[in-house]
Design a protein around this motif. Structure first.
Motif, PDB file in Angstrom:
ATOM      1  N   UNK A   2     141.728  44.234 129.658  1.00 25.59           N
ATOM      2  CA  UNK A   2     142.310  44.853 130.854  1.00 25.59           C
ATOM      3  C   UNK A   2     142.248  43.863 132.002  1.00 25.59           C
ATOM      4  N   UNK A   3     143.414  43.562 132.594  1.00 30.42           N
ATOM      5  CA  UNK A   3     143.470  42.614 133.705  1.00 30.42           C
ATOM      6  C   UNK A   3     143.073  43.269 135.023  1.00 30.42           C
ATOM      7  N   UNK A   4     143.550  44.495 135.256  1.00 33.60           N
ATOM      8  CA  UNK A   4     143.302  45.174 136.525  1.00 33.60           C
ATOM      9  C   UNK A   4     142.589  46.498 136.241  1.00 33.60           C
ATOM     10  N   UNK A   5     141.280  46.476 136.227  1.00 31.45           N
ATOM     11  CA  UNK A   5     140.506  47.668 135.904  1.00 31.45           C
ATOM     12  C   UNK A   5     140.666  48.748 136.972  1.00 31.45           C
ATOM     13  N   UNK A   6     140.797  48.337 138.238  1.00 41.86           N
ATOM     14  CA  UNK A   6     140.928  49.315 139.310  1.00 41.86           C
ATOM     15  C   UNK A   6     142.216  50.123 139.169  1.00 41.86           C
ATOM     16  N   UNK A   7     143.299  49.427 138.824  1.00 42.30           N
ATOM     17  CA  UNK A   7     144.579  50.122 138.654  1.00 42.30           C
ATOM     18  C   UNK A   7     144.510  51.093 137.479  1.00 42.30           C
ATOM     19  N   UNK A   8     143.840  50.681 136.414  1.00 39.98           N
ATOM     20  CA  UNK A   8     143.711  51.549 135.248  1.00 39.98           C
ATOM     21  C   UNK A   8     142.847  52.765 135.581  1.00 39.98           C
TER      22      UNK A   8
END
Length: 218
Positions: A2-8
């Motif tokens: 996962x590149x962007x954990x916050x977005x996920x």
């Protein structure tokens, strides 16, 4: 990865509203399966397992087979990552034995193959990967690429560790160990003979929507 954990994580949180408002069990099962996938990708496997079990409960309430298979496969995927292979394999087997579209079973076979690989069951893994390819769409290049990586990993480990145990039959996977007793080995000779007489079909003689069973040449 996962590149962007916050977005996920934000995506997972945005499911709160639809889940609270939705009354349809099939839709609710789908939303919970998405939430389980989000937790799984974030590495929060306990939360992922809880969400997928709840998804399965809603799917079973609706008696919607495809929703049940998706929830079973997601839960099995999470359990596999936790090392709970016995329950994972039973869920995978129930899913691939269901009457759902070939594309859905293809994905389940792919993940069931990874579970078998994790356990050193390399022949069983190859059988699942072959079924995944046969059941998948002919133009699914992503599937072919993923299976290619899996096959390479299998052969590397076979050279180092050997092929491992023979593939299990469906009934062997579905029956929990707690359901067997000490007399099974002595009393199962007739069943074993019957299994030899009527072996499980392998990946290369399974009927699909595109092609009927092709009998093997003598």
């Amino acid at each position: 990865m996962v590149d962007d954990r916050d977005a996920l994580r934000d995506l997972g949180e945005r499911l709160d509203g639809p889940l609270a408002d939705e009354a349809d069990n099939v839709v609710k099962a789908g939303l919970l399966s998405v939430r389980a996938e989000v937790y799984r990708l974030l590495g929060e496997l306990g939360m992922a397992a809880a969400a997928s079990r709840l998804a399965l409960a809603h799917a079973e309430s609706a008696q919607d087979e495809q929703s049940m298979v998706i929830a079973q496969a997601e839960l099995a995927h999470v359990l596999r990552l936790r090392g709970d292979w016995m329950e994972a394999d039973r869920l995978f087997q129930r899913a691939v034995d269901s009457e759902v579209p070939a594309a859905v079973r293809s994905v389940v076979h792919e993940n069931a193959g990874r579970s078998a690989f994790d356990q050193g069951r390399h022949m069983e893994a190859l059988d699942h990967f072959a079924r995944a390819i046969r059941l998948g769409a002919a133009d699914d290049s992503d599937l072919v690429e993923r299976i290619g990586v899996c096959l390479e990993a299998v052969y590397i480990h076979v050279l180092r560790d050997g092929w491992g145990p023979y593939p299990r039959r469906s009934e062997e996977i579905l029956v929990p160990l707690s359901g067997r007793n000490a007399d099974d080995d002595g009393a199962g000779e007739d069943e074993a003979a019957e299994a030899v007489a009527s072996p499980e079909p392998d990946a290369f003689d399974e009927a699909t929507a595109e092609r009927p069973v092709v009998p093997k040449r003598d």
